[in-house]
Design a protein around this motif. Structure first.
Motif, PDB file in Angstrom:
ATOM      1  N   THR A 254       1.235  11.360  -0.517  1.00  0.00           N
ATOM      2  CA  THR A 254       1.725  10.947   0.656  1.00  0.00           C
ATOM      3  C   THR A 254       0.415  10.397   1.640  1.00  0.00           C
ATOM      4  OG1 THR A 254       3.123  11.431   2.653  1.00  0.00           O
ATOM      5  CG2 THR A 254       1.326  13.054   1.855  1.00  0.00           C
ATOM      6  N   ALA A 255       1.126   9.747   2.359  1.00  0.00           N
ATOM      7  CA  ALA A 255      -0.178   9.129   3.569  1.00  0.00           C
ATOM      8  C   ALA A 255      -1.113  10.185   4.106  1.00  0.00           C
ATOM      9  CB  ALA A 255       0.277   7.970   4.305  1.00  0.00           C
TER      10      ALA A 255
ATOM     11  N   PRO B   7      10.836  11.785   0.810  1.00  0.00           N
ATOM     12  CA  PRO B   7      10.724  13.039   1.846  1.00  0.00           C
ATOM     13  C   PRO B   7       9.614  13.200   2.553  1.00  0.00           C
ATOM     14  CG  PRO B   7      10.931  14.023  -0.498  1.00  0.00           C
ATOM     15  CD  PRO B   7      11.031  12.382  -0.455  1.00  0.00           C
ATOM     16  N   VAL B   8       8.181  12.885   2.007  1.00  0.00           N
ATOM     17  CA  VAL B   8       6.999  12.922   2.588  1.00  0.00           C
ATOM     18  C   VAL B   8       6.743  11.750   3.254  1.00  0.00           C
ATOM     19  CG1 VAL B   8       6.738  15.084   1.539  1.00  0.00           C
ATOM     20  CG2 VAL B   8       5.829  12.991   0.609  1.00  0.00           C
ATOM     21  N   CYS B   9       7.531  10.768   3.606  1.00  0.00           N
ATOM     22  CA  CYS B   9       7.243   9.505   4.195  1.00  0.00           C
ATOM     23  C   CYS B   9       6.625   9.580   5.480  1.00  0.00           C
ATOM     24  CB  CYS B   9       8.538   8.280   3.978  1.00  0.00           C
ATOM     25  SG  CYS B   9       7.955   6.916   4.666  1.00  0.00           S
ATOM     26  N   THR B  10       5.800   8.898   6.004  1.00  0.00           N
ATOM     27  CA  THR B  10       5.416   8.652   7.301  1.00  0.00           C
ATOM     28  C   THR B  10       5.751   7.957   8.088  1.00  0.00           C
ATOM     29  OG1 THR B  10       3.357   7.825   6.953  1.00  0.00           O
ATOM     30  CG2 THR B  10       2.972  10.114   6.657  1.00  0.00           C
TER      31      THR B  10
ATOM     32  N   ASN C 173      10.322  10.031  -4.302  1.00  0.00           N
ATOM     33  CA  ASN C 173       8.961  10.473  -4.408  1.00  0.00           C
ATOM     34  C   ASN C 173       8.911  11.242  -6.008  1.00  0.00           C
ATOM     35  OD1 ASN C 173       6.601  12.104  -4.316  1.00  0.00           O
ATOM     36  ND2 ASN C 173       6.219  11.491  -2.436  1.00  0.00           N
TER      37      ASN C 173
ATOM     38  N   ARG D 159       6.575  13.072  -7.123  1.00  0.00           N
ATOM     39  CA  ARG D 159       6.057  14.470  -6.994  1.00  0.00           C
ATOM     40  C   ARG D 159       6.605  15.492  -6.158  1.00  0.00           C
ATOM     41  NH1 ARG D 159      -0.034  14.651  -8.675  1.00  0.00           N
ATOM     42  NH2 ARG D 159      -0.626  12.420  -9.278  1.00  0.00           N
ATOM     43  N   PHE D 160       7.171  15.170  -5.178  1.00  0.00           N
ATOM     44  CA  PHE D 160       7.884  16.114  -4.272  1.00  0.00           C
ATOM     45  C   PHE D 160       9.523  15.983  -4.653  1.00  0.00           C
ATOM     46  CE2 PHE D 160       4.175  17.420  -2.205  1.00  0.00           C
ATOM     47  CZ  PHE D 160       3.377  16.305  -1.947  1.00  0.00           C
TER      48      PHE D 160
ATOM     49  N   TYR E 104      11.934  19.910   0.114  1.00  0.00           N
ATOM     50  CA  TYR E 104      11.527  18.656   0.688  1.00  0.00           C
ATOM     51  C   TYR E 104      12.468  17.895   1.570  1.00  0.00           C
ATOM     52  CZ  TYR E 104       6.834  19.988  -1.460  1.00  0.00           C
ATOM     53  OH  TYR E 104       5.761  20.455  -2.014  1.00  0.00           O
TER      54      TYR E 104
ATOM     55  N   GLU F  54       0.477   5.061  -4.936  1.00  0.00           N
ATOM     56  CA  GLU F  54      -0.349   4.473  -4.472  1.00  0.00           C
ATOM     57  C   GLU F  54      -1.898   5.073  -4.568  1.00  0.00           C
ATOM     58  OE1 GLU F  54      -0.371   0.791  -3.673  1.00  0.00           O
ATOM     59  OE2 GLU F  54       1.516   1.157  -4.791  1.00  0.00           O
TER      60      GLU F  54
ATOM     61  N   MET G  55       0.634   6.445   0.681  1.00  0.00           N
ATOM     62  CA  MET G  55       2.134   6.942   0.148  1.00  0.00           C
ATOM     63  C   MET G  55       2.667   6.186  -0.800  1.00  0.00           C
ATOM     64  SD  MET G  55       4.338   6.361   3.762  1.00  0.00           S
ATOM     65  CE  MET G  55       4.121   5.013   4.922  1.00  0.00           C
ATOM     66  N   ILE G  56       3.853   6.842  -1.206  1.00  0.00           N
ATOM     67  CA  ILE G  56       4.354   6.191  -2.384  1.00  0.00           C
ATOM     68  C   ILE G  56       4.942   4.859  -1.853  1.00  0.00           C
ATOM     69  CG2 ILE G  56       6.525   6.605  -4.062  1.00  0.00           C
ATOM     70  CD1 ILE G  56       4.287   8.537  -4.535  1.00  0.00           C
TER      71      ILE G  56
END
Lengths: 394, 613
Positions: A90-91, B475-478, B510, B512-513, B518, B558, B563-564
Motif C-alpha cells: 500500500t502507499a 481495500p488499502v488504497c489511499t 490487492n 496481499r490483503f 480488510y 509497485e 500502492m497496488i
C-alpha cells in the motif's frame, strides 16, 4: 429642508456607509499561533534477534504525496541492507511504525493512514521478511514511532487516533482482534493520570507482562504509567532540579528485556528542549535518570536504541548541513556527542556487535555510511537506488 | 469551498464541444422562435392591410400614446446597455466558461468576503459546476436576449419591462457572480471596479424602467448627477483612507503595494502582448510613484464628485469630460479592458460608468419634451385596446413582435437552467469528460464464486435477475478506490426504488490483503455498511487472479512504498448476466461535481439495462 441641506445629509449618509464598509474590511484578523508541540519523528531503527530494521522517508520530502517511507532490513551478521517495503502493498506516504523487541525475532510494521485510507494495515514477520502475516488496526496508528508494541507472550498494544484524542488498543488474536483498553480522556481522569497531570500519550510498551504507556505530563515527572490489576499507576521517576521546570513528554520507550526498559523524554522550556533518559530493570519500581542534554530549539530528526541499553538522538542544528548525533550508552553514562553523520542522514542503526550505520537519503538514493573504528569519520558502505513512484499516490 | 470547482481543466475538449453543441442547438430554437414570430408578424401585417391601416400611430385613440421623441439620455442608456449586454452575452460563449467560471471568477470574487457572502456565491458556483453546459449557455441567451430587448423596444411598457429585466438579472449577477462587487472584502477601490460593474447595468436598467414622464423634468437628472457625484466623493474618501496599501507603490521587503499588486496580476492574464506591456508598464510606474498616483486619483475623484454635486451644467460638463477620459485610461491601464484571459465576463466598470455619467449630463441639459394624452373608451377592455392597437399600428406591432422574440431568447436560456438548478445531481457529462467514452458491449459476464465481507460464499449466478454494477477495489488504497466506492454509494441513492433490483459489487484488487477483515475495514471507513445492496468480495490470491484475468483487470505490486496499481473499470451487467456497458472509473479530480456526475452516469446506465430491450 434646503437643497444644500439635502446634499449635506446625503454626503453624510454616504460617508457613514463607506466607514461602515471600510472598518470591517480594514480590520485585520488577529491570530495567535499555537504553542510549539515538539513532533517526534517516525524515522528510526529497531533490533531483533534476526537483525536490524529501519524506516526512512524518501522521494520529494517537501511533497507529502511524493514522500514514500521505506522498510530496510540488515540481517544479523550481514553487511547489506535490503528494502522490504513491497510487503506493505500500500502507499506508505503516511509513514511506517515499527514494533520489535531485541529478544525476539518478530517485527510488526504498521502503515500509517494517508489521504482516504483511515486505518492501518499491519504486517508481521518472524523470519526477517521472507514471509509475512497480515492484520489491521482501526482507526489508524498514532503519529508516534512507538505506537506499536508487543509482549513476549504475543499480546500487542497500539496507540491510535490523533494527538489529543489518542486511544490505547490491545489485541489478543493475531493483529486483527483489537479492542479498546483505554482512552486519553479516561486516562487523564484515572489516579495515575491525575498525578501526572496527563497531557498526551506518546509511546506504548510492556513492563514485564504489564502494558505501559509513555505520556506527556504537566507535572515534573516522567510520565510512565503501568497497568496493574486494571488500574493505571504512575511509575515514572520524579525529575531532579537539573531539568528545570516545564511539561515533560515521553518520546520513546525502548524494551531491553522483559523487565527492563529505557525511556527517552523531553522537558519543554518555552520551545527550548532538554532531553533525558531513564532506565528501569524491575518493571518500573526503581529508576535511574541521566543528566539533561540541552538541545535548545533544534528539531528532532530520529530517536532510537543505541546498543543493549543505550539511546541515540539525531537532531538538526540550524545553520549546519550535517545533523548532530548524541548517544548515551546506559545508566550512569553521560551524553556523548559523536562525530556528525553525513548530510541527509535520516536515522542511525546501532547494529549489535557492529559499528553504527547512518542511513542518509537524497531523493531516490539511500547511502549507508559506517562509522570508522576510531569513531572519527563516516565511510560510505552501500548505495541503494530506490525506484520511487512519483505521482502514484495522486 | 466545496462545490466551487469541478477540478477539470477549463479547456477539457469533451465539455467544450458539448457546450458549443448546446449553443448551436439552442440557437436553432432561437431561430425557430424568430421564424414563428416572423409568421405571426406576417399575419398581423395582413390583418392591418385588410383594415386599411394608415401606417401612423393613432393619436390617443386606443389608450396612452407617447408623443414626441425618446429622451436622448434614455436612448443613450437603452441602446448602449443593450449593446453591452449583447457583448457580455457573447463573452459567455468563450470555451473556458463552463469549467473556468466557478474557480476563476466566482470563487476569487468571494474569496476575501465574509463567510455568508461565500455561502451565497458557493450556491451559484455549485449550480455552475454541476451543470457546466446549461449554466453558461443560459448566461449567453439571457444576456443576449436582454440586450436585444432593450434595442428593439424603444418606448412603452415593453421597453420598461426590458429595463426591469436588466435590473433583475443585473442583481443576480451582482450578488452571486460578483460577490456584491467585493464591497465586503478588503482592497475595495474605484480603480478596480467597486462597487461592481453590473450595478451600473442595474442603474441604467432602472432608469429605462421608469415611466417616460420621469424624464420630462430635470429632477431625475439632478438626482442622477448628484448621486454619481456623491459616489465619486465617497470613493475618494475610500481611496484616501490610510493603511490600505494604496499610498505605497512598494511595501517593506519589496512587496508590491495594493494597486501595484492588482495591476501586476492583470498584466499576467493571457492577452495580446501589446496590452500586457501597457499594463505592466503602468504597474512599474505605480510601484515607483504610488503616492503620486493615489494622490491624483483622490483629487480627481473628489473634484469630479464635487463638480457634479454642484449641478452647474458647465461644471458638470467639464467633470463628465474629465471623468470619461480618466475612466477610459483606467479601463486600459488598470482594468486591462476587463474581458481578457478567457473567462472575462464583461468590460468591467469604467465603460458602463462612463455611459451613466454621460446620460446624466444629457438628462440635465436636454430634458425630454413630452405630451401624453389619454383617450379612454369605456366600453373597450384592455385586451381589445391592445389588439386594436396592434392592428392599427405597424410600428407598434413590429416592436411588440420583436420584443416577444427577445423575451423568447431570454427564456431559451432561463428555462433549461431553472430545471437544471432544481436537480441536485450533476450533469453526467462531467464523468464522461473524466473517464472517457463508455463502451457498449453485449457478452456473457465471466462467472465467479468468491467470499463476501461477512465470509459468505457469493457467485455471479446468485445475482441473476438483478442488474449488477461490478468494479474492482483495493481495500488499502489511499486515493481512488474509496472515492469510487462513494460514487457507487451515491449512485444507489440516485437509483431510488430501482436499487432493490440492483446489486453493487466490488472485488478485491490487492493480492496481499485478501482477508475479509480488510473488506470490513474498508466498508467501515467508507460507510458502505449502510448500503444494503453492496457486496465486497474476496478469495484466495489464485481465485482473485483468475477473476481479474477474465475481466481484463491488472493488479500489479509497485516498488518503493507505492500502492497496488490496478485497472479502474466498472461493468454494468444486466439481469440475464450479460455485460452491457464498460466504462472507466478513474475519479480524476474527485470534486463534488464529478462525484455527483459519475453517480448519475452509473445510475442512468443501470436504469438502461433494467428496462426491457
Amino acid at each position: 429642508m434646503t437643497r444644500v441641506d439635502r446634499r449635506l445629509a446625503a454626503l453624510g449618509v454616504m460617508a457613514a456607509l463607506f466607514l461602515g464598509l471600510l472598518l470591517p474590511a480594514s480590520a485585520g484578523a488577529t491570530a495567535g499561533g499555537p504553542g510549539r508541540d515538539p513532533t517526534v519523528p517516525l524515522a528510526t531503527s529497531v533490533s531483533t534477534t534476526l537483525g536490524t530494521w529501519a524506516t526512512v522517508p524518501m522521494g520529494n520530502l517537501r511533497q507529502p504525496l511524493n514522500t514514500f517511507w521505506q522498510l530496510l532490513f540488515l540481517g544479523t551478521g550481514g553487511s547489506t541492507w535490503i528494502n522490504r517495503v513491497e510487503a506493505t502493498a500500500t502507499a506508505t506516504n503516511g509513514g511506517l511504525v515499527l514494533g520489535a523487541s531485541p529478544e525476539l525475532p518478530r517485527v510488526v510494521v504498521g502503515v500509517r493512514p494517508s489521504q482516504e485510507l483511515r486505518y492501518s494495515p499491519l504486517i508481521a514477520t518472524d523470519d526477517g521478511g521472507r514471509s509475512w502475516t497480515n492484520g489491521l488496526v482501526f482507526p489508524g496508528l498514532a503519529d508516534q514511532p512507538d505506537s506499536l508494541a508487543f509482549s513476549p507472550g504475543g499480546r500487542a498494544l497500539a496507540l491510535v487516533g490523533a494527538h489529543g484524542a489518542t486511544e490505547v488498543l490491545v489485541d489478543d488474536s493475531g493483529l486483527s482482534g483489537w479492542h479498546t483498553l483505554e482512552t486519553q480522556s479516561e486516562l487523564a481522569g484515572a489516579p495515575g493520570g491525575r498525578r501526572c497531570g496527563l497531557l498526551s500519550i506518546g509511546a506504548t510498551g510492556y513492563l514485564g507482562t504489564a502494558p505501559a504507556l509513555g505520556t506527556g505530563c504537566a507535572r515534573h515527572v516522567v510520565g510512565v504509567l503501568r497497568l496493574d490489576d486494571g488500574r493505571w499507576t504512575l511509575v515514572g521517576p520524579a525529575l531532579p532540579a537539573s531539568f528545570g521546570s516545564g511539561p515533560v513528554a515521553v518520546f520513546s520507550m525502548v524494551p531491553i528485556s522483559e523487565d527492563s526498559m529505557s525511556v527517552l523524554f523531553g522537558v519543554d522550556h518555552d520551545g527550548r528542549l532538554d532531553l533525558g533518559a531513564a532506565w528501569t530493570e524491575d518493571s518500573g519500581r526503581s529508576w535511574r535518570v541521566s543528566a539533561p542534554l540541552s538541545l535548545g530549539r533544534q528539531h528532532l530528526e530520529s530517536l532510537g536504541a543505541a546498543g543493549p541499553a543505550g539511546l541515540f538522538v539525531l537532531s538538526d542544528p540550524s545553520g549546519s548541513p550535517r545533523p548532530d548525533l548524541h548517544v548515551i550508552t546506559g545508566p550512569g553514562a553521560p551524553w556523548a556527542r559523536m562525530v556528525s553523520p553525513p548530510k541527509g542522514t535520516a536515522t542511525v542503526a546501532f547494529v549489535p556487535n557492529n559499528p553504527p550505520e547512518a542511513l542518509a537519503v537524497s531523493g531516490t538514493t539511500l547511502r549507508i555510511w559506517v562509522l570508522s573504528a576510531g569513531a572519527t569519520r563516516w565511510s560510505s558502505h552501500q548505495l541503494l537506488s530506490v525506484p520511487i513512484q512519483f505521482g502514484s499516490s495522486s | 469551498m466545496p462545490g466551487m470547482s469541478t477540478g477539470l481543466q477549463p479547456n477539457n475538449p469533451t465539455i467544450v464541444s458539448a457546450f458549443h453543441a448546446e449553443l448551436v442547438r439552442q440557437g436553432l430554437v432561437v431561430l425557430l422562435i424568430l421564424v414563428v414570430l416572423g409568421i405571426a408578424w406576417n399575419f398581423l401585417r395582413t390583418a392591418q392591410l385588410r383594415h386599411g391601416s394608415s401606417g401612423n400611430e393613432p393619436s390617443g385613440a386606443f389608450g396612452p400614446v407617447i408623443a414626441g421623441t425618446e429622451p436622448v439620455a434614455r436612448r443613450l442608456l437603452r441602446v448602449s446597455f443593450g449593446l453591452v449586454w449583447i457583448f457580455d452575452g457573447l463573452l459567455q460563449a468563450q470555451a473556458s466558461m463552463p469549467l473556468g467560471m466557478a474557480p476563476q471568477v466566482i470563487q476569487p470574487a468571494a474569496a476575501a468576503s465574509p463567510g455568508w457572502v461565500q455561502h451565497l456565491d458557493n450556491a451559484m458556483a455549485t449550480i455552475w459546476s454541476y451543470h457546466p453546459i446549461a449554466a453558461p449557455a443560459a448566461a449567453v441567451w439571457i444576456q443576449v436576449g436582454i440586450g436585444l430587448w432593450l434595442l428593439v423596444a424603444p418606448r412603452g411598457n415593453w421597453s420598461r419591462l426590458a429595463g426591469l429585466a436588466s435590473v433583475v438579472w443585473g442583481l443576480v449577477v451582482w450578488v452571486f457572480g460578483e460577490a456584491f462587487g467585493g464591497i465586503f472584502a478588503p482592497g475595495l477601490t474605484w480603480l478596480f471596479g467597486a462597487p461592481g460593474a453590473v450595478l451600473f447595468y442595474c442603474v441604467a436598467g432602472g432608469l429605462v424602467a421608469l415611466p417616460e414622464r420621469a424624464w420630462a423634468t430635470k429632477r431625475l437628472a439632478r438626482l442622477l448627477v448628484s448621486a454619481m457625484g456623491l459616489f465619486f466623493i465617497g470613493m475618494a474618501v475610500l481611496q484616501a483612507w490610510p493603511g490600505r496599501g494604496f499610498w505605497q507603490g512598494r511595501l517593506p521587503r519589496h512587496a508590491p503595494g495594493t494597486l501595484t499588486g492588482m495591476v501586476d496580476q492583470m498584466a499576467g492574464t493571457p492577452q495580446p502582448h501589446v496590452l500586457a506591456s501597457l499594463v505592466a508598464a503602468f504597474a512599474s510606474f505605480d510601484a515607483a510613484h504610488g503616492w503620486a498616483v493615489n494622490l491624483f486619483v483622490v483629487v480627481f475623484l473628489a473634484a469630479t464628485g464635487s463638480a457634479m454635486v454642484s449641478l452647474r451644467p458647465r461644471l458638470v460638463l467639464g467633470a463628465t469630460i474629465v471623468a470619461v477620459v480618466v475612466c477610459l485610461a483606467d479601463w486600459v491601464f488598470v482594468e486591462d479592458l476587463g474581458f481578457m484571459g478567457g473567462v472575462g465576463t464583461d468590460p468591467n466598470s469604467m465603460v458602463p460608468m462612463c455611459l451613466v455619467l454621460v446620460a446624466g449630463y444629457l438628462a440635465l441639459v436636454r430634458p425630454a419634451q413630452q405630451d401624453t394624452t389619454v383617450v379612454a373608451l369605456p366600453s373597450l377592455s384592455r385586451w381589445t385596446v391592445w389588439w386594436e392597437r396592434l392592428r392599427a399600428s405597424p410600428t407598434y406591432a413590429l416592436r411588440s413582435v420583436a420584443a416577444l422574440g427577445a423575451v423568447g431568447i431570454v427564456l431559451v436560456g432561463a428555462l433549461p437552467v431553472a430545471g437544471a438548478a432544481a436537480d441536485t445531481n450533476a450533469d453526467p457529462i462531467l464523468a464522461q469528460a473524466t473517464t472517457g467514452q463508455m463502451q457498449t458491449t453485449d457478452g456473457q459476464a465471466p462467472p465467479f464464486q468468491l467470499t463476501d465481507q461477512e465470509g459468505r460464499r457469493v457467485s455471479l449466478a446468485d445475482l441473476r435477475g438483478k442488474a449488477v454494477a461490478l468494479t474492482f477495489l483495493d481495500p488499502v488504497c489511499t486515493s481512488d478506490c474509496p472515492l469510487i466506492a462513494q460514487y457507487f454509494r451515491l449512485a444507489d441513492g440516485v437509483l431510488g426504488a430501482s436499487s432493490r433490483r440492483v446489486e453493487l459489487v466490488a472485488i478485491d484488487a490487492n493480492p496481499r490483503f485478501t482477508s475479509p477483515n480488510y473488506l470490513q475495514a474498508f466498508d467501515r471507513e467508507e460507510g458502505m455498511g449502510r448500503v444494503p445492496n453492496w457486496l465486497y468480495l474476496t478469495g484466495s490470491k489464485k481465485q482473485l487472479e483468475r477473476v481479474w484475468h477474465e475481466y481484463g483487470i491488472t493488479a500489479d505490486e509497485e516498488p518503493a512504498g507505492a500502492m497496488i496499481a490496478h485497472s479502474e473499470f466498472a461493468f454494468v451487467i444486466d439481469p440475464s448476466g450479460r455485460v452491457r456497458d464498460v466504462f472507466g472509473t478513474d475519479p480524476g479530480p474527485a470534486s463534488e461535481a464529478t462525484q455527483s456526475s459519475f453517480s448519475v452516469l452509473l445510475a442512468d446506465t443501470i436504469h438502461g439495462v433494467l428496462e426491457p430491450k
